[in-house]
Scaffold this motif. Structure first.
Motif, mmCIF file in Angstrom:
data_model
loop_
_atom_site.group_PDB
_atom_site.id
_atom_site.type_symbol
_atom_site.label_atom_id
_atom_site.label_comp_id
_atom_site.label_asym_id
_atom_site.label_seq_id
_atom_site.Cartn_x
_atom_site.Cartn_y
_atom_site.Cartn_z
ATOM 1 N N MET A 21 0.825 -1.203 0.000
ATOM 2 C CA MET A 21 0.000 0.000 0.000
ATOM 3 C C MET A 21 0.863 1.259 0.000
ATOM 4 N N LEU A 22 0.652 2.120 -0.998
ATOM 5 C CA LEU A 22 1.273 3.432 -1.030
ATOM 6 C C LEU A 22 0.304 4.411 -0.389
ATOM 7 N N VAL A 23 0.731 5.078 0.660
ATOM 8 C CA VAL A 23 -0.165 5.928 1.424
ATOM 9 C C VAL A 23 0.380 7.348 1.480
ATOM 10 N N ASN A 24 -0.429 8.284 1.056
ATOM 11 C CA ASN A 24 -0.086 9.696 1.158
ATOM 12 C C ASN A 24 -0.671 10.231 2.453
ATOM 13 N N SER A 25 0.016 9.971 3.555
ATOM 14 C CA SER A 25 -0.511 10.318 4.861
ATOM 15 C C SER A 25 -0.094 11.723 5.270
ATOM 16 N N PRO A 26 -1.017 12.488 5.866
ATOM 17 C CA PRO A 26 -0.652 13.810 6.381
ATOM 18 C C PRO A 26 0.074 13.747 7.716
ATOM 19 N N ASN A 27 0.229 12.549 8.271
ATOM 20 C CA ASN A 27 0.876 12.379 9.562
ATOM 21 C C ASN A 27 2.339 11.986 9.375
ATOM 22 N N HIS A 53 -6.757 1.643 21.252
ATOM 23 C CA HIS A 53 -6.783 2.034 19.830
ATOM 24 C C HIS A 53 -5.358 2.066 19.273
ATOM 25 N N HIS A 54 -5.068 1.123 18.380
ATOM 26 C CA HIS A 54 -3.783 1.153 17.676
ATOM 27 C C HIS A 54 -3.973 0.492 16.322
ATOM 28 N N HIS A 55 -2.948 0.600 15.485
ATOM 29 C CA HIS A 55 -2.998 0.054 14.132
ATOM 30 C C HIS A 55 -1.798 -0.859 13.900
ATOM 31 N N LEU A 56 -1.875 -1.657 12.851
ATOM 32 C CA LEU A 56 -0.773 -2.505 12.393
ATOM 33 C C LEU A 56 -0.792 -2.462 10.874
ATOM 34 N N TRP A 57 0.386 -2.240 10.256
ATOM 35 C CA TRP A 57 0.422 -2.195 8.797
ATOM 36 C C TRP A 57 1.827 -2.452 8.267
ATOM 37 N N ASP A 58 1.897 -2.716 6.984
ATOM 38 C CA ASP A 58 3.175 -2.834 6.281
ATOM 39 C C ASP A 58 3.049 -2.001 5.013
ATOM 40 N N TYR A 92 -5.863 -5.581 2.813
ATOM 41 C CA TYR A 92 -7.110 -5.896 2.126
ATOM 42 C C TYR A 92 -6.869 -7.015 1.119
ATOM 43 N N ARG A 93 -7.922 -7.764 0.824
ATOM 44 C CA ARG A 93 -7.799 -8.794 -0.199
ATOM 45 C C ARG A 93 -7.520 -8.155 -1.552
ATOM 46 N N GLN A 94 -6.760 -8.848 -2.359
ATOM 47 C CA GLN A 94 -6.369 -8.317 -3.669
ATOM 48 C C GLN A 94 -7.427 -8.590 -4.738
ATOM 49 N N VAL A 103 -12.414 -7.552 4.408
ATOM 50 C CA VAL A 103 -12.420 -8.747 5.259
ATOM 51 C C VAL A 103 -10.988 -9.257 5.445
ATOM 52 N N GLY A 104 -10.146 -9.024 4.444
ATOM 53 C CA GLY A 104 -8.753 -9.439 4.547
ATOM 54 C C GLY A 104 -8.036 -8.825 5.735
ATOM 55 N N GLU A 105 -8.403 -7.611 6.093
ATOM 56 C CA GLU A 105 -7.780 -6.959 7.249
ATOM 57 C C GLU A 105 -8.109 -7.700 8.531
ATOM 58 N N VAL A 106 -9.343 -8.131 8.674
ATOM 59 C CA VAL A 106 -9.752 -8.874 9.858
ATOM 60 C C VAL A 106 -9.034 -10.220 9.914
ATOM 61 N N GLU A 107 -8.916 -10.889 8.776
ATOM 62 C CA GLU A 107 -8.180 -12.160 8.716
ATOM 63 C C GLU A 107 -6.735 -11.963 9.149
ATOM 64 N N PHE A 108 -6.128 -10.914 8.630
ATOM 65 C CA PHE A 108 -4.733 -10.601 8.941
ATOM 66 C C PHE A 108 -4.539 -10.357 10.437
ATOM 67 N N VAL A 109 -5.412 -9.561 11.024
ATOM 68 C CA VAL A 109 -5.234 -9.203 12.435
ATOM 69 C C VAL A 109 -5.537 -10.386 13.348
ATOM 70 N N ARG A 110 -6.483 -11.230 12.956
ATOM 71 C CA ARG A 110 -6.711 -12.429 13.768
ATOM 72 C C ARG A 110 -5.461 -13.298 13.795
ATOM 73 N N GLY A 111 -4.746 -13.349 12.676
ATOM 74 C CA GLY A 111 -3.488 -14.076 12.651
ATOM 75 C C GLY A 111 -2.441 -13.441 13.550
ATOM 76 N N ILE A 112 -2.387 -12.109 13.564
ATOM 77 C CA ILE A 112 -1.465 -11.397 14.456
ATOM 78 C C ILE A 112 -1.810 -11.700 15.904
ATOM 79 N N ALA A 113 -3.112 -11.717 16.218
ATOM 80 C CA ALA A 113 -3.543 -12.022 17.578
ATOM 81 C C ALA A 113 -3.074 -13.412 18.003
ATOM 82 N N ALA A 114 -3.180 -14.371 17.095
ATOM 83 C CA ALA A 114 -2.716 -15.722 17.396
ATOM 84 C C ALA A 114 -1.205 -15.745 17.595
ATOM 85 N N GLN A 115 -0.509 -14.986 16.777
ATOM 86 C CA GLN A 115 0.950 -14.887 16.904
ATOM 87 C C GLN A 115 1.324 -14.314 18.270
#
Length: 365
Positions: A21-27, A53-58, A92-94, A103-115
């Protein structure tokens, strides 16, 4: 490996990187060297914390996954027992229907939770609750998306957040992808929110102070919908709001007062490191100490506590977004300084009990 096969491998690696993901973030992105100028021992080190409240991304050029988050927690010395992951357009799913891709985000984070449950990254139950990104503007059609997210997230999936933060001044922007104004009171959005009520799911909302009355109308229209306001209700400090801040603070307080009259609305205290708040902490030669940060944010926190009560308030890190302005340890020390003279019971509410109760976090599992 031959030269041609090596080139093919490199080409594939480059293609894979470009797909991120290429993100043009103002932060602003965090600066490790800059942040390292201020290090502090933890205050109230045994106090249990649920980071609400936190986020996880690559993202391209900015990786913040379990290891990075666990490192921030570990280095801070804080007793973070659990956390709440909130939608950030991650993984997100491709392919497949557009509305199902989040839904891909939820799948991804559930995996992180298991990790995280392995204990290898520390004791924190990371993503003990997951807030996904279903588009409520789909109206009743969002039902199939919510069902898929519940299946993907299991007992960890607790609600959704649809980006709605908007302002007519283009300078006032905090989200990578701007949205239109007035979305929350459309028939489609309300119909989508009704699907949350039917499933007992929460609605997280990131809005600016100019949108708080709109949220109040939504809360009144759907009294059985539990709404969680992010980032102290979005007090503004950019554009015209950087001048006469006392007047704008009064406007924010007045709008928040009306919203606090809705018993189905809760509020997260944090997000103060974002440029939109106007503190410009990221632009200083040194990051703030916790004492300096506490002086900046205490009027906002104390106002939220006064209006909503301890039982409807919870602290959040908003990491890694806020990491551009201060370290994880400094932030939680600042919260501790603001809460220094609260009773132990009130501290427990805002640091962990409110979030645990609202997001139904079982810290023993």
């Amino acid at each position: 490996m031959s030269h041609s096969s090596n080139s093919t491998y490199q080409d594939k690696m480059l293609e894979a990187w470009q797909q991120r993901m290429l993100v043009n973030s103002p932060n602003p992105n965090p600066n490790k060297e800059w942040l390292s100028q201020v290090e502090e021992a933890p205050l109230f080190p045994e106090l249990a914390i649920v980071d609400a409240h936190h986020h996880l991304w690559d993202r391209s050029g900015f990786r913040y996954l379990l290891e990075e988050y666990a490192d921030d927690i570990g280095f801070s010395g804080r007793n973070v027992v659990a956390s709440v992951f909130v939608q950030c357009r991650s993984m997100y799913r491709q392919d497949g229907p557009e509305m199902m891709r989040p839904v891909g985000e939820v799948e991804f984070v559930r995996g992180i939770a298991a990790q995280a449950r392995s204990g290898y990254y520390g004791k924190t139950k990371v993503a003990a609750a997951i807030v996904g990104g279903a588009d409520l503007l789909l109206g009743r059609e969002v039902a199939s998306v919510l069902d898929a997210m519940q299946e993907a997230g299991g007992r960890l999936f607790k609600g959704v957040r649809t980006p709605v933060a908007a302002h007519p001044d283009p300078v006032i922007r905090s989200n990578p992808v701007p949205v239109s104004e007035g979305l929350m009171l459309t028939k489609a959005f309300i119909a989508g929110a009704e699907q949350l009520v039917q499933r007992g799911l929460l609605l997280d909302l990131w809005v600016y102070q100019t949108q708080l009355m709109e949220v109040a109308r939504l809360a009144q229209a759907l009294p059985n919908l539990r709404i969680v306001i992010n980032h102290a209700g979005g007090p503004l400090g950019l554009g015209a709001y950087q001048f006469d801040r006392e007047r704008h603070f009064a406007d924010w307080r007045a709008a928040l007062t009306a919203l606090a009259d809705c018993p189905n609305v809760f509020i997260k205290l944090g997000g103060f490191g974002m440029p939109i708040m106007g503190f410009e902490l990221y632009s200083k030669s040194q990051p703030p100490t916790s004492a300096e940060l506490a002086r900046c944010i205490s009027p906002y926190i104390n106002t939220c506590i006064e209006l909503f009560g301890y039982e409807r308030c919870m602290f959040e890190s908003n990491f890694p977004v806020d990491k551009g302005s201060y370290s994880y340890g400094v932030l939680w020390n600042a919260f501790c300084r603001v809460a220094e003279y609260w009773t132990a019971q009130d501290r427990d509410q805002v640091f962990h009990a409110t979030a645990s109760r609202l997001y139904q976090i079982d810290r023993e599992k």
